[in-house]
Scaffold this motif. Structure first.
Motif, PDB file in Angstrom:
ATOM      1  N   ASP A 210       9.564  -6.159   2.361  1.00 22.67           N
ATOM      2  CA  ASP A 210       8.255  -5.847   1.812  1.00 22.67           C
ATOM      3  C   ASP A 210       7.512  -7.133   1.489  1.00 22.67           C
ATOM      4  O   ASP A 210       8.088  -8.224   1.414  1.00 22.67           O
ATOM      5  N   ALA A 211       6.207  -6.996   1.278  1.00 21.15           N
ATOM      6  CA  ALA A 211       5.401  -8.149   0.890  1.00 21.15           C
ATOM      7  C   ALA A 211       5.743  -8.555  -0.539  1.00 21.15           C
ATOM      8  O   ALA A 211       6.276  -7.777  -1.328  1.00 21.15           O
ATOM      9  N   ARG A 212       5.424  -9.814  -0.879  1.00 22.38           N
ATOM     10  CA  ARG A 212       5.658 -10.307  -2.234  1.00 22.38           C
ATOM     11  C   ARG A 212       4.833  -9.506  -3.237  1.00 22.38           C
ATOM     12  O   ARG A 212       3.793  -8.953  -2.869  1.00 22.38           O
ATOM     13  N   PRO A 213       5.270  -9.404  -4.463  1.00 18.68           N
ATOM     14  CA  PRO A 213       4.523  -8.656  -5.479  1.00 18.68           C
ATOM     15  C   PRO A 213       3.069  -9.125  -5.546  1.00 18.68           C
ATOM     16  O   PRO A 213       2.797 -10.341  -5.561  1.00 18.68           O
ATOM     17  N   GLY A 214       2.150  -8.172  -5.589  1.00 20.49           N
ATOM     18  CA  GLY A 214       0.727  -8.498  -5.684  1.00 20.49           C
ATOM     19  C   GLY A 214       0.093  -8.854  -4.359  1.00 20.49           C
ATOM     20  O   GLY A 214      -1.100  -9.183  -4.320  1.00 20.49           O
ATOM     21  N   MET A 215       0.853  -8.808  -3.270  1.00 17.64           N
ATOM     22  CA  MET A 215       0.320  -9.147  -1.954  1.00 17.64           C
ATOM     23  C   MET A 215       0.437  -7.934  -1.021  1.00 17.64           C
ATOM     24  O   MET A 215       1.176  -6.989  -1.285  1.00 17.64           O
ATOM     25  N   VAL A 216      -0.304  -7.985   0.088  1.00 17.18           N
ATOM     26  CA  VAL A 216      -0.317  -6.894   1.066  1.00 17.18           C
ATOM     27  C   VAL A 216      -0.052  -7.476   2.444  1.00 17.18           C
ATOM     28  O   VAL A 216      -0.570  -8.545   2.777  1.00 17.18           O
ATOM     29  N   ARG A 217       0.802  -6.774   3.223  1.00 16.90           N
ATOM     30  CA  ARG A 217       1.034  -7.196   4.599  1.00 16.90           C
ATOM     31  C   ARG A 217      -0.064  -6.641   5.514  1.00 16.90           C
ATOM     32  O   ARG A 217      -0.391  -5.467   5.461  1.00 16.90           O
ATOM     33  N   VAL A 218      -0.620  -7.487   6.385  1.00 17.26           N
ATOM     34  CA  VAL A 218      -1.682  -7.077   7.299  1.00 17.26           C
ATOM     35  C   VAL A 218      -1.076  -6.269   8.449  1.00 17.26           C
ATOM     36  O   VAL A 218      -0.154  -6.749   9.114  1.00 17.26           O
ATOM     37  N   PRO A 219      -1.567  -5.046   8.703  1.00 19.50           N
ATOM     38  CA  PRO A 219      -1.043  -4.265   9.835  1.00 19.50           C
ATOM     39  C   PRO A 219      -1.512  -4.835  11.173  1.00 19.50           C
ATOM     40  O   PRO A 219      -2.509  -5.570  11.234  1.00 19.50           O
ATOM     41  N   ASN A 220      -0.831  -4.489  12.215  1.00 17.13           N
ATOM     42  CA  ASN A 220      -1.203  -4.937  13.564  1.00 17.13           C
ATOM     43  C   ASN A 220      -2.261  -3.985  14.110  1.00 17.13           C
ATOM     44  O   ASN A 220      -1.991  -2.821  14.378  1.00 17.13           O
ATOM     45  N   GLU A 265       0.691 -12.124   4.791  1.00 22.41           N
ATOM     46  CA  GLU A 265       0.559 -11.608   3.428  1.00 22.41           C
ATOM     47  C   GLU A 265      -0.747 -12.081   2.820  1.00 22.41           C
ATOM     48  O   GLU A 265      -1.032 -13.291   2.798  1.00 22.41           O
ATOM     49  N   VAL A 266      -1.560 -11.134   2.365  1.00 26.42           N
ATOM     50  CA  VAL A 266      -2.867 -11.459   1.797  1.00 26.42           C
ATOM     51  C   VAL A 266      -3.055 -10.667   0.514  1.00 26.42           C
ATOM     52  O   VAL A 266      -2.315  -9.720   0.227  1.00 26.42           O
ATOM     53  N   ALA A 267      -4.068 -11.049  -0.232  1.00 28.15           N
ATOM     54  CA  ALA A 267      -4.371 -10.350  -1.480  1.00 28.15           C
ATOM     55  C   ALA A 267      -5.037  -9.010  -1.189  1.00 28.15           C
ATOM     56  O   ALA A 267      -5.761  -8.872  -0.199  1.00 28.15           O
ATOM     57  N   PRO A 268      -4.788  -7.996  -2.017  1.00 25.98           N
ATOM     58  CA  PRO A 268      -5.452  -6.692  -1.822  1.00 25.98           C
ATOM     59  C   PRO A 268      -6.970  -6.864  -1.789  1.00 25.98           C
ATOM     60  O   PRO A 268      -7.540  -7.669  -2.530  1.00 25.98           O
TER      61      PRO A 268
END
Length: 426
Positions: A210-220, A265-268
């Protein structure tokens, strides 16, 4: 009443009525019979609708010619004509709907049938599938020329319907769970574009974890349409960023590049920038039944020209009789739409010849509008075929000056079109 039932009644024996199998057969026959009756009724009304459409178009054109296109009377008639064209489109959609054949129930499986349409028109050649809880295909069918499909789903449980095109792109994914029960028959009218496409849950990332806490993984989202990409991004709390069209060998409208890349991984709430394969083709508008001025306006709006053919038809003079390709087709803008135009008894009046000049595909290169050409022809006294013929044979410089054209090339094109059309309509 059968012979057997009649004999029982005559003998005083109470009639038990039709047996269960006969009753079910009668019920199964009701739906196809109703469809045939509806089809006959709608089809019988269409010629009257088309006649009224032609009348409204003629009235609208005459009002524009007499009062000007900005006059309220001309605008009101033009609006009536447009509304009537919409009614005819709805009639055609209903005719297509009534042509879908009602399937027979299957006591050992569930029958799901219906029709697929887009913008009110049948969607032929797409795949409709019934999918289980994990997305597995339980049954499928391809739509026919009127958008109809029918499939037999074995077993029990629930399924959801999905529609894919020839390239396996998801056009529709239903949220309704249909209960599978042997002997049941379900009809579904699927309208592409009227409901959001929800293509199931986001799959696991290839990199794992999973992504790091507070971060979001970008979908393909590379390889998807913009609509699909927007829904995937929204689902994980991201949004669509800047969009750029690029030349690509990928299908037009498909995303070919994204930034940040997939799995970053990016911020929401972050934006994802995309590059989209450019679309250069154009949608062919409805032209049949339109007067030349209306057809010209529709073609100009679509960025297309016309290749003209003619048929003597005094009752529909100046009206487009046929078109090829048909309405809704996508074509290269360099390709003209072939139109057959009705003409009065020859020779054709000069006003109609000038309308044909502006509709010709070659006129697109001339830096002059159709309205200005007609106005200047009136000022120059080009009111008969003889004066038009003399004008078409004048020197290039004189034609350029008379019409206020920026270059000799424009004058040469106008002369060439005018000579061709005068020869074809004499």
């Amino acid at each position: 009443m059968s012979d057997r039932t009649g004999r029982q009644a005559a003998a005083g024996t109470p009639s038990a009525g039709p047996d269960e199998a006969s009753a079910l057969a009668d019920l199964d026959a009701l739906a196809p019979a109703a469809d045939r009756a509806r089809l006959a009724g709608v089809a019988a009304s269409r010629p009257l609708m088309m006649a009224r459409a032609a009348q409204l178009q003629r009235e609208a054109y005459r009002a524009q010619a007499r009062f000007g296109e900005n006059d309220p009377r001309a605008q009101e008639l033009a609006l009536k004509s447009e509304r009537h064209a919409l009614r005819i489109a709805r009639f055609d959609s209903e005719i297509a709907r009534a042509q879908v054949t009602t399937p027979v129930a299957n006591p050992n499986a569930t029958v799901i049938w219906g029709r697929v349409s887009e913008s009110g028109k049948p969607k032929a050649g797409v795949t409709v599938s019934a999918r289980g809880a994990k997305g597995e295909v339980q049954a499928f069918d391809c739509t026919d020329a009127v958008g109809g499909f029918a499939m037999t789903v074995p077993g029990q449980g629930t399924v959801q319907l999905r529609v894919n095109d020839a390239k396996d792109a998801v056009l529709y994914a239903g949220a309704e769970s249909i209960a599978i029960s042997p002997g049941a028959v379900f009809f579904r009218d699927i309208r592409i574009g009227e409901q959001p496409v929800d293509i199931c849950q986001r799959p696991a990332d290839d990199s794992g974890g999973d992504a790091r806490p507070g971060m979001v993984r970008v979908p393909n989202i590379v390889g998807r349409s913009e609509a699909e990409a927007a829904r995937l991004l929204t689902a994980v709390g991201l949004k669509m960023g800047d969009r750029t069209e690029v030349q690509s060998d990928k299908p037009a409208g498909q995303i070919v590049k994204q930034l940040p890349d997939a799995n970053a991984e990016v911020a929401p709430g972050s934006s994802v920038t995309i590059e989209v394969a450019a679309r250069t083709d154009r949608v062919v508008p409805r032209l049949v039944g339109l007067h030349l001025a209306e057809a010209k306006a529709a073609l100009d709006k679509s960025g297309l020209g016309a290749d003209l053919a003619f048929r003597t038809n005094p009752q529909h003079a100046g009206i487009v009789l046929t078109q090829d390709p048909h309405e809704g087709a996508r074509i290269d803008p360099k390709q003209g739409v072939e139109l057959a135009v009705g003409l009065p008894e020859k020779p054709v009046p000069p006003r109609l010849v000038l309308d044909l000049v502006t509709l010709d595909a070659r006129f697109k290169a001339v830096r002059l509008t159709g309205q200005l050409l007609s106005a200047r022809a009136q000022q120059l006294g080009l009111r008969d075929r003889r004066s038009l013929t003399e004008f078409a044979g004048a020197e290039d410089a004189k034609v350029r000056e008379a019409l206020g054209l920026p270059a000799l090339r424009d004058a040469q094109i106008v002369k060439r079109i005018l000579r061709d059309l005068l020869a074809k309509t004499e």
